[in-house]
Design a protein around this motif. Structure first.
Motif, mmCIF file in Angstrom:
data_model
loop_
_atom_site.group_PDB
_atom_site.id
_atom_site.type_symbol
_atom_site.label_atom_id
_atom_site.label_comp_id
_atom_site.label_asym_id
_atom_site.label_seq_id
_atom_site.Cartn_x
_atom_site.Cartn_y
_atom_site.Cartn_z
ATOM 1 N N THR A 46 37.850 39.641 38.063
ATOM 2 C CA THR A 46 37.190 38.787 37.225
ATOM 3 C C THR A 46 36.551 39.609 35.904
ATOM 4 O O THR A 46 35.789 38.873 35.144
ATOM 5 N N GLN A 69 37.542 31.569 40.887
ATOM 6 C CA GLN A 69 37.631 32.514 39.361
ATOM 7 C C GLN A 69 38.590 33.479 39.443
ATOM 8 O O GLN A 69 39.301 33.642 38.534
ATOM 9 N N SER A 73 41.691 33.738 36.744
ATOM 10 C CA SER A 73 42.019 35.157 36.164
ATOM 11 C C SER A 73 43.207 35.809 36.351
ATOM 12 O O SER A 73 43.789 36.326 35.481
#
Length: 215
Positions: A46, A69, A73
Motif C-alpha cells: 500500500t 487495498q 495496489s
C-alpha cells in the motif's frame, strides 16, 4: 504454514548476497548504502513507493493474505509494468493459498497460470537454465540426508509457473516446491551445499531480474 516465517523468510541475507552477486555478474548498477552494502528495500503493497519498484520478491506466500487495498495496489503495479517473483512455498496447501490470493489480484479468466516451459526467455536471459531446480533450505538438507523435498510426496516435483499479460510479458514468476533464495542466503555456510545449489540458484535469479528489467 508449518515452519514458515512469512515475508521475512531468508531476509536479509538473501537480499544482500544476491544484490552483491548481481552487481558482480552483470552490468546492473546496484545502489549501495553508507556502509557500502546493497540498499534493498522492504515495501508494503500500500506504499506509493511500490510504483517506483520494477521488481518485487516475496517468500513463503503460502501464508499470504492480502487486504482489499493490497489487492488493488498490486493489480495496478502489474498493469503499470511491474514484475513479481514468489519463492519458497511448499506443498499443495501453500499452493492453493497462493492461487486463491493471486486470483483476487489477477482474474484467472483473463490471466491464467501456466507452466513455464524450458524454452521460455526467462530461462535463458543470460544463463541457459535447462532444468527446474529443487533446492531445500540448508537446515532441511542437513537434517534429512540431502533430501530436497521439504513436504515429502506433497512437494516431490518443483514447479516453475507464470502469469503473463495479453502481450506475453511475464508479470508473475512462481517457483513452487523449491527455495531458490536459500542458495543465496547460505552461499558461504557449506561448500557442498554451495556446489550443489548456489551457482544454479544465482543463474535463475540473475535471469529473472534481467528478464524483468528488459520486458
Amino acid at each position: 504454514e508449518p515452519g514458515g516465517s512469512g515475508w521475512s523468510t531468508d531476509y536479509p541475507g538473501a537480499d544482500n548476497n544476491f544484490s552483491v552477486r548481481l552487481a558482480e555478474l552483470t552490468n546492473v548498477r546496484v545502489r549501495l548504502d553508507a556502509e557500502r552494502q546493497p540498499d534493498y528495500v522492504v515495501v508494503r503493497l500500500t506504499d506509493p513507493l511500490l510504483y517506483h519498484c520494477a521488481i518485487l520478491f516475496m517468500e513463503d506466500v503460502g501464508t499470504a493474505a492480502f487486504t482489499d487495498q493490497e489487492v488493488k495496489s498490486l493489480r495496478e503495479f502489474f498493469l503499470k509494468g511491474g514484475f513479481l517473483w514468489v519463492d519458497d512455498y511448499w506443498g499443495s496447501r501453500a499452493w492453493d493459498n497462493w492461487v486463491r490470493e493471486i486470483a483476487r489480484v489477477l482474474s484467472p479468466g483473463e490471466f491464467p497460470i501456466f507452466d513455464i516451459p524450458p524454452t521460455h526467455p526467462i530461462m535463458h536471459t543470460l544463463y541457459d537454465v535447462k532444468e527446474y531446480l529443487q533446492v531445500p533450505s540448508i537446515q532441511f538438507w542437513y537434517s534429512n540426508s540431502g533430501s530436497t523435498s521439504e513436504r515429502g510426496y506433497d512437494s516431490a516435483q518443483p514447479h516453475y509457473r507464470g502469469i503473463q499479460d495479453a502481450q506475453g510479458r511475464l508479470m508473475v514468476f512462481m517457483t513452487h516446491n523449491t527455495d531458490v533464495a536459500d542458495t543465496w542466503e547460505r552461499e558461504g555456510e557449506n561448500r557442498e551445499y554451495f556446489d550443489l545449489f548456489s551457482h544454479r540458484g544465482y543463474a535463475i535469479g540473475v535471469n529473472a531480474v534481467l528478464y524483468a528489467m528488459t520486458h
